[in-house]
Design an enzyme around this catalytic site. Structure first.
Site, PDB file in Angstrom:
ATOM      1  CG  HIS A 145      39.307  25.622  42.932  1.00 20.99           C
ATOM      2  ND1 HIS A 145      38.875  24.916  41.934  1.00 20.99           N
ATOM      3  CD2 HIS A 145      40.483  26.142  42.931  1.00 20.99           C
ATOM      4  CE1 HIS A 145      40.150  25.006  41.099  1.00 20.99           C
ATOM      5  NE2 HIS A 145      41.121  25.527  41.909  1.00 20.99           N
ATOM      6  CD  GLU A 203      44.103  27.790  41.757  1.00 21.52           C
ATOM      7  OE1 GLU A 203      44.579  27.182  40.589  1.00 21.52           O
ATOM      8  OE2 GLU A 203      42.864  27.759  42.029  1.00 21.52           O
ATOM      9  CG  ASP A 263      46.979  24.902  44.092  1.00 21.81           C
ATOM     10  OD1 ASP A 263      46.917  26.032  43.699  1.00 21.81           O
ATOM     11  OD2 ASP A 263      46.459  23.961  43.399  1.00 21.81           O
ATOM     12  CG  ASP A 315      46.754  23.192  38.008  1.00 22.10           C
ATOM     13  OD1 ASP A 315      47.253  22.691  39.242  1.00 22.10           O
ATOM     14  OD2 ASP A 315      46.472  24.294  38.265  1.00 22.10           O
TER      15      ASP A 315
HETATM   16 FE1  FEO Z   1      45.439  25.846  39.436  1.00 19.49          FE
HETATM   17 FE2  FEO Z   1      46.444  23.381  41.315  1.00 19.49          FE
HETATM   18  O1  FEO Z   1      46.272  24.994  40.896  1.00 19.49           O
END
Ligand code: FEO
Length: 403
Positions: free
Chosen positions: A23, A81, A83, A165
């Protein structure tokens, strides 16, 4: 390199040994991380999540060794997201038109980031996607755990929850399995992950865990999108989440301070000794916010039943390091914790009042107006701080630790 998870399910993700912040610079990842992508090869070939965009080429090159990309029937995007979604653009460029299953909310996040109108198939909790050989993927919206678009997917037959996650850890490893990891490191990363990412959504988490239990899905494996897969007693992490989601606190008191000329530091040490003297059973931790990782501090606040925060007064305010950590503490929406405040000053002396107001705003039960000392504490000042620590131990003792 592809790794077998179970039967026709493989791991095709990326281990990121080098990652040290996430992040941006908001979250430290001292043990690296993994971006877990899973390939299900039944009657249909299904890819569950991808990896962060800097690794898109490596991911796709490796994926091509496992499967002809044109034979991927579906992509499940559990979360927008980057990632996890970051390689979608490069992948879908090679297999345009491939159906992408995601939540309605993910239409917003994926379109907002990639500006593509892919072949989206929005799904809701309980929707099922047959994948062949009698198996199905059951979708489960995980709204605000931790984005509006978050989702988990459950594979029947193999009884694997691809939890994204939730239940993850930022822990680089090629072991694949949680039971093979260093258990101390695994626990530290799992609780740090919860404390820094999921803590603000405790109420949602409690309801979601009840909803998952009510669905009656047998859990043989929980395969998150970061870190290691829970295969031995996978409910161990669910049970930990249930405890962590309920105003979690251990028998710990943490002091967090920063200091300019070590006056506030001297108060912190004297207060810590007073706490320990009054309650030998309590674990006492002292953190200088100026040289301690902010996410480690948040984890310690998460574990604590009471927190004392200190800063000298500077320019009618508090030190910027303390303002930064208080911002994070407030964002975490902690409940059921006590607080105390302290600080040295030379002339105006506003810092305890500012700290008091901030901790109250952050949801803490603040003991009193705090203790402050003009210039550097002498023996009498340190004795007063010690006694303040004793008083704080009694106040903290009014809150039961849950562990
Ligand atoms: Fe909320 Fe691992 O992304």
């Amino acid at each position: 390199m592809e790794r077998t998870v179970k039967n026709n399910v493989s791991w095709v993700g990326k281990v990121d040994w080098e990652l040290r912040s996430f992040h941006g610079f908001e979250l430290s990842t001292f043990r690296g991380t993994t971006y877990n992508s899973y390939l299900i090869r039944e009657g249909k070939n299904v890819l569950v999540d991808t990896v962060w965009n800097p690794y898109a080429k490596e991911f796709i090159d490796n994926l091509k060794k496992s499967i002809d990309l044109n034979k991927i029937d579906y992509i499940v995007a559990n979360h927008g997201e980057t990632d996890h979604s970051g390689s979608l653009a490069a992948l879908i460029k090679r297999i345009p038109g491939v159906p992408v299953f995601c939540t309605e909310n993910a239409l917003d996040s994926l379109k907002g980031q990639f500006h593509k109108n892919w072949n989206f198939h929005p799904v809701k909790t309980g929707d099922r996607l047959p994948v062949g050989n009698g198996k199905e993927l059951v979708f489960l919206e995980m709204t605000m755990l931790h984005w509006p678009d978050s989702m988990a997917s459950y594979l029947t037959g193999d009884n694997i929850l691809f939890s994204n996650d939730a239940f993850g850890q930022h822990l680089a490893s090629i072991e694949l399995w949680a039971d093979l990891a260093d258990q101390c490191a695994l626990y530290e990363e799992a609780i740090k992950y919860y404390a820094n990412i999921l803590q603000p959504y405790n109420a949602i988490m409690q309801n979601k865990l009840k909803e998952i239990a009510a669905m009656g899905l047998p859990m043989e494996m929980i395969a998150p999108s970061h870190g290691l897969i829970w295969r031995t007693d996978p409910m161990q992490i669910v049970n930990l989440y249930a405890a962590w989601a309920e105003a979690y606190r251990e028998n710990q008191v943490t002091l967090i301070y920063d200091t300019m000329w070590k006056g506030t530091q001297a108060l912190a040490h004297a207060i810590s000794q007073g706490v320990k003297a009054a309650d030998p059973s309590v674990r006492v931790l002292v953190c200088n916010a100026g040289n301690t990782d902010k996410n480690d501090i948040i984890t310690e606040v998460f574990r604590s039943k009471a927190v004392a925060v200190g800063s000298p007064t500077v320019n009618n305010g508090i030190l910027s390091t303390m303002a930064a950590i208080l911002t994070l503490i407030e964002e975490m929406k902690f409940k059921g914790k006590k607080a105390a405040v302290f600080g040295c000053y030379g002339w105006s002396g506003e810092s305890p009042r500012i700290l008091h107001q901030w901790m109250k705003k952050a949801g803490f039960d603040v003991m009193d107006e705090g203790i402050r000392y003009k210039w550097h504490p002498d023996d009498a000042g340190l004795t007063a701080a010690f006694e303040y620590g004793r008083k704080f131990a009694g106040f903290a003792g009014q809150t039961n630790a849950v562990r």
